[in-house]
Design a protein around this motif. Structure first.
Motif, PDB file in Angstrom:
ATOM      1  N   TYR A 100      20.577 -10.351  26.433  1.00  0.00           N
ATOM      2  CA  TYR A 100      19.433 -10.269  27.323  1.00  0.00           C
ATOM      3  C   TYR A 100      18.460  -9.221  26.821  1.00  0.00           C
ATOM      4  O   TYR A 100      18.814  -8.300  26.082  1.00  0.00           O
ATOM      5  N   ASP A 101      17.189  -9.391  27.184  1.00  0.00           N
ATOM      6  CA  ASP A 101      16.185  -8.375  26.928  1.00  0.00           C
ATOM      7  C   ASP A 101      15.021  -8.598  27.873  1.00  0.00           C
ATOM      8  O   ASP A 101      15.075  -9.455  28.751  1.00  0.00           O
ATOM      9  N   GLY A 102      13.967  -7.845  27.682  1.00  0.00           N
ATOM     10  CA  GLY A 102      12.808  -7.920  28.549  1.00  0.00           C
ATOM     11  C   GLY A 102      12.137  -6.575  28.632  1.00  0.00           C
ATOM     12  O   GLY A 102      12.292  -5.726  27.740  1.00  0.00           O
ATOM     13  N   TYR A 103      11.407  -6.347  29.711  1.00  0.00           N
ATOM     14  CA  TYR A 103      10.789  -5.040  29.901  1.00  0.00           C
ATOM     15  C   TYR A 103      10.447  -4.824  31.368  1.00  0.00           C
ATOM     16  O   TYR A 103      10.331  -5.762  32.156  1.00  0.00           O
ATOM     17  N   VAL A 104      10.289  -3.548  31.715  1.00  0.00           N
ATOM     18  CA  VAL A 104       9.775  -3.141  33.013  1.00  0.00           C
ATOM     19  C   VAL A 104       8.372  -2.599  32.768  1.00  0.00           C
ATOM     20  O   VAL A 104       8.195  -1.695  31.941  1.00  0.00           O
ATOM     21  N   LYS A 105       7.376  -3.162  33.466  1.00  0.00           N
ATOM     22  CA  LYS A 105       5.982  -2.776  33.219  1.00  0.00           C
ATOM     23  C   LYS A 105       5.307  -2.372  34.516  1.00  0.00           C
ATOM     24  O   LYS A 105       5.428  -3.062  35.535  1.00  0.00           O
ATOM     25  N   PHE A 106       4.582  -1.265  34.448  1.00  0.00           N
ATOM     26  CA  PHE A 106       3.785  -0.786  35.575  1.00  0.00           C
ATOM     27  C   PHE A 106       2.323  -0.755  35.156  1.00  0.00           C
ATOM     28  O   PHE A 106       1.984  -0.267  34.067  1.00  0.00           O
ATOM     29  N   ASP A 107       1.438  -1.315  35.993  1.00  0.00           N
ATOM     30  CA  ASP A 107       0.003  -1.339  35.728  1.00  0.00           C
ATOM     31  C   ASP A 107      -0.751  -0.683  36.873  1.00  0.00           C
ATOM     32  O   ASP A 107      -0.468  -0.957  38.054  1.00  0.00           O
ATOM     33  N   ALA A 108      -1.713   0.158  36.527  1.00  0.00           N
ATOM     34  CA  ALA A 108      -2.657   0.716  37.496  1.00  0.00           C
ATOM     35  C   ALA A 108      -4.052   0.331  37.017  1.00  0.00           C
ATOM     36  O   ALA A 108      -4.468   0.729  35.923  1.00  0.00           O
ATOM     37  N   ILE A 109      -4.764  -0.496  37.805  1.00  0.00           N
ATOM     38  CA  ILE A 109      -6.038  -1.076  37.381  1.00  0.00           C
ATOM     39  C   ILE A 109      -7.137  -0.708  38.373  1.00  0.00           C
ATOM     40  O   ILE A 109      -6.993  -0.929  39.581  1.00  0.00           O
ATOM     41  N   SER A 110      -8.224  -0.166  37.837  1.00  0.00           N
ATOM     42  CA  SER A 110      -9.447   0.034  38.613  1.00  0.00           C
ATOM     43  C   SER A 110     -10.558  -0.744  37.927  1.00  0.00           C
ATOM     44  O   SER A 110     -10.746  -0.614  36.705  1.00  0.00           O
ATOM     45  N   GLN A 111     -11.289  -1.571  38.697  1.00  0.00           N
ATOM     46  CA  GLN A 111     -12.306  -2.409  38.086  1.00  0.00           C
ATOM     47  C   GLN A 111     -13.497  -2.631  39.023  1.00  0.00           C
ATOM     48  O   GLN A 111     -13.362  -2.610  40.251  1.00  0.00           O
ATOM     49  N   ARG A 112     -14.614  -2.841  38.385  1.00  0.00           N
ATOM     50  CA  ARG A 112     -15.848  -3.140  39.105  1.00  0.00           C
ATOM     51  C   ARG A 112     -16.307  -4.529  38.705  1.00  0.00           C
ATOM     52  O   ARG A 112     -16.320  -4.879  37.525  1.00  0.00           O
ATOM     53  N   THR A 113     -16.673  -5.360  39.679  1.00  0.00           N
ATOM     54  CA  THR A 113     -17.196  -6.702  39.439  1.00  0.00           C
ATOM     55  C   THR A 113     -18.625  -6.758  39.965  1.00  0.00           C
ATOM     56  O   THR A 113     -18.876  -6.503  41.149  1.00  0.00           O
ATOM     57  N   SER A 114     -19.573  -7.100  39.077  1.00  0.00           N
ATOM     58  CA  SER A 114     -20.991  -7.078  39.445  1.00  0.00           C
ATOM     59  C   SER A 114     -21.376  -8.199  40.390  1.00  0.00           C
ATOM     60  O   SER A 114     -22.358  -8.094  41.122  1.00  0.00           O
ATOM     61  N   GLY A 115     -20.606  -9.286  40.386  1.00  0.00           N
ATOM     62  CA  GLY A 115     -20.973 -10.457  41.174  1.00  0.00           C
ATOM     63  C   GLY A 115     -20.432 -10.479  42.583  1.00  0.00           C
ATOM     64  O   GLY A 115     -20.594 -11.476  43.296  1.00  0.00           O
ATOM     65  N   GLY A 116     -19.765  -9.421  43.011  1.00  0.00           N
ATOM     66  CA  GLY A 116     -19.246  -9.395  44.366  1.00  0.00           C
ATOM     67  C   GLY A 116     -17.825  -8.881  44.433  1.00  0.00           C
ATOM     68  O   GLY A 116     -17.145  -8.699  43.415  1.00  0.00           O
ATOM     69  N   GLN A 117     -17.391  -8.640  45.661  1.00  0.00           N
ATOM     70  CA  GLN A 117     -16.064  -8.100  45.914  1.00  0.00           C
ATOM     71  C   GLN A 117     -14.994  -9.172  45.694  1.00  0.00           C
ATOM     72  O   GLN A 117     -15.153 -10.320  46.106  1.00  0.00           O
ATOM     73  N   LEU A 118     -13.888  -8.784  45.046  1.00  0.00           N
ATOM     74  CA  LEU A 118     -12.770  -9.709  44.861  1.00  0.00           C
ATOM     75  C   LEU A 118     -11.952  -9.807  46.136  1.00  0.00           C
ATOM     76  O   LEU A 118     -11.779  -8.815  46.858  1.00  0.00           O
ATOM     77  N   ALA A 119     -11.433 -10.986  46.394  1.00  0.00           N
ATOM     78  CA  ALA A 119     -10.556 -11.171  47.542  1.00  0.00           C
ATOM     79  C   ALA A 119      -9.271 -10.379  47.343  1.00  0.00           C
ATOM     80  O   ALA A 119      -8.846 -10.111  46.209  1.00  0.00           O
ATOM     81  N   ASN A 120      -8.625 -10.033  48.450  1.00  0.00           N
ATOM     82  CA  ASN A 120      -7.412  -9.212  48.390  1.00  0.00           C
ATOM     83  C   ASN A 120      -6.307  -9.881  47.583  1.00  0.00           C
ATOM     84  O   ASN A 120      -5.511  -9.207  46.934  1.00  0.00           O
ATOM     85  N   ASN A 121      -6.233 -11.204  47.607  1.00  0.00           N
ATOM     86  CA  ASN A 121      -5.172 -11.921  46.894  1.00  0.00           C
ATOM     87  C   ASN A 121      -5.667 -12.544  45.593  1.00  0.00           C
ATOM     88  O   ASN A 121      -5.017 -13.421  45.033  1.00  0.00           O
ATOM     89  N   SER A 122      -6.817 -12.124  45.096  1.00  0.00           N
ATOM     90  CA  SER A 122      -7.359 -12.705  43.867  1.00  0.00           C
ATOM     91  C   SER A 122      -6.465 -12.376  42.672  1.00  0.00           C
ATOM     92  O   SER A 122      -6.057 -11.226  42.473  1.00  0.00           O
ATOM     93  N   ILE A 123      -6.192 -13.391  41.874  1.00  0.00           N
ATOM     94  CA  ILE A 123      -5.370 -13.191  40.688  1.00  0.00           C
ATOM     95  C   ILE A 123      -6.086 -12.329  39.659  1.00  0.00           C
ATOM     96  O   ILE A 123      -5.467 -11.714  38.792  1.00  0.00           O
TER      97      ILE A 123
END
Length: 469
Positions: free
Chosen positions: A116-139
């Motif tokens: 077996y193998d794989g990984y544990v990954k943690f992401d912290a993302i801050s982003q700005r979208t010029s065309g409007g606010q993203l929905a809370n569940n947006s992929i």
């Protein structure tokens, strides 16, 4: 003969001794003869016993030599058989040794080796979208999806999200089926693009199957990366893909034959269609599988792949006003990873074709539109990316990359509300304090434009840690 000589010698010896000690009296001659006769009888008995012992010893020696000869013949035969078996089993032993080396934590169940193998990954993302606010569940809040970048909004949006959903786990199996065949399996899970969980209390997301594959000799059966995609050319990015607008990206069920660098596959078909209102329709009534041919080259200079695809697009549904039609689609993709100097590399891909919509950039545009006669009109697209990775030292590396996508939409059929082009660029620096652990920061800019001229962009900073096991 030997016995007679011994007997004669003893007789003479006894006679001589008797004569030397004999009395001069003639009356004693008779007693001397009697004693000689008795001594001779004793000697003859002794000689017979010696002869019997000698014959027994000779017989035992002969039997021992025969037994040793038989044992030697058996040993030689056993040695020859052992050498033959070792020679036949050498490839399997090498495979098992390599498997053990790849994962020391593997274990054996019957004839099957499980690693077996794989990984544990943690992401912290801050982003700005010029065309409007993203929905809370947006992929789009988890990774870059070009087709989901908001366009034309009156106000920008700003979002910050923490996530461990890209964490991944793989089971690998290899079953001993003899020296002439090789049977392996793979099951891969992660938690991306799945239901469940929330950012309010639990953040619990259900796992999903990424890959489920059976490999038997040269054949592959199951769900895995499309043969049309070259996973080895993807850049070293913190984002899930990194160069999404310009890359082929698809996992699906398939049957694939591999012989050296040559791969031929039939894969799951799925036609995506743009309706006259600009909406996406998935008829789900395809008739023929997608057919892919690919060849891989590799050497000290790196690797290069050429892949071609042929598809039948088919629609027979009331969702498109009773349209019943099929169309021919095709595409070509060239990709590779070229070594630059001792440690750096350049990764690239260029793809073009008619009716490739769902294979490019996570389905930025659809495969085809419907013309006025109710016929399918495949949409031509071209795309590509390049990424340069530089190794600063033993523990630090960086990648600078960019990608581009363009669609030739028949806007009279699709409306002008569909994506015309998209591109992105990113740069990162990744530090490896110890070999299993990566810590990095990445900056990204991405843009999407519609056929009507409206556009929107995304600016992102991402911090990630990944522990590979």
């Amino acid at each position: 003969m030997k016995t007679r000589k011994v007997r004669g010698g003893l007789r003479l010896l006894l006679l001589s001794a008797t004569c030397m000690t004999a009395s001069p009296l003639l009356a004693q001659d008779a007693s001397v003869d009697e004693r000689l006769d008795r001594l001779e009888a004793l000697v003859e008995g002794l000689i017979e016993r010696l002869d019997a012992q000698q014959m027994a010893a000779q017989q035992s020696e002969a039997e021992l030599r025969a037994e040793q000869k038989a044992m030697r013949a058996q040993s030689e035969a056993l040695l020859a058989e052992t050498q033959r078996m070792q020679s036949n089993n050498q490839p399997l032993e090498q495979q098992l040794a390599a498997l053990t080396e790849r994962s020391g934590d593997g274990f054996q169940v019957g004839k099957t080796r499980i690693t077996y193998d794989g990984y544990v990954k943690f992401d912290a993302i801050s982003q700005r979208t010029s065309g409007g606010q993203l929905a809370n569940n947006s992929i789009l809040r988890d990774f870059l999806i070009p087709g989901a970048i908001p366009v034309g909004g009156n106000a920008s949006g700003f979002d910050t999200d923490f996530s461990a959903r890209q964490t991944r786990f793989l089971f690998k199996t290899e079953t001993d089926v003899g020296t002439e065949h090789k049977l392996t399996g793979l099951i891969e899970l992660d938690f991306n693009v799945t239901d469940g969980g929330n950012e309010r209390v639990s953040n619990s997301f259900v796992p999903r199957i990424r890959q489920a594959v059976i490999s038997y000799d040269n054949w592959t059966f199951g769900q895995t990366w499309s043969t049309f995609q070259n996973v080895g050319a993807l850049p070293d990015s913190l984002d899930f893909i990194g160069v999404t607008p310009g890359t082929v990206f698809d996992r699906q069920p398939l049957i694939r034959y591999t012989n050296g660098g040559l791969q031929i596959a039939v894969e799951q078909p799925e036609t995506t269609v743009t309706s006259p209102t600009g909406a996406r329709v998935l008829p789900g009534d395809d008739q023929l599988p997608d057919v892919v041919g690919r060849y891989n080259w590799s050497g000290d200079w790196g690797s290069f792949t050429a892949a071609g695809i042929v598809r039948q697009l088919h629609v027979s549904t009331d969702d498109l006003m009773g349209v019943d039609d099929s169309a021919f689609a095709y595409g070509l993709s060239l990709s590779g990873k070229l070594k630059v100097g001792e440690k750096d590399d350049l990764r690239f891909m260029a793809t073009a074709g008619d009716g490739l919509g769902r294979y490019i950039g996570l389905n930025i545009v659809n495969d085809a539109a419907i013309d006025a006669s109710g016929n399918l009109d495949p949409i031509f697209t071209y795309s590509g990316f390049a990424a340069y990775r530089h190794v600063w030292g033993a523990k630090t590396r960086s990648t600078l990359g960019g990608s581009y996508f363009k669609a030739d939409n028949p806007i009279l059929l699709t409306t002008n509300q569909v994506t015309d082009e998209s591109w992105n660029a990113f740069a990162n620096i990744i530090w490896t304090p110890v070999p299993p652990l990566d810590i990095g920061v990445e900056l990204m800019y991405a843009e999407r434009s519609l056929e009507d001229g409206r556009s929107g962009n995304l600016q992102r900073v991402q911090f990630s840690t990944r522990y590979n096991f």
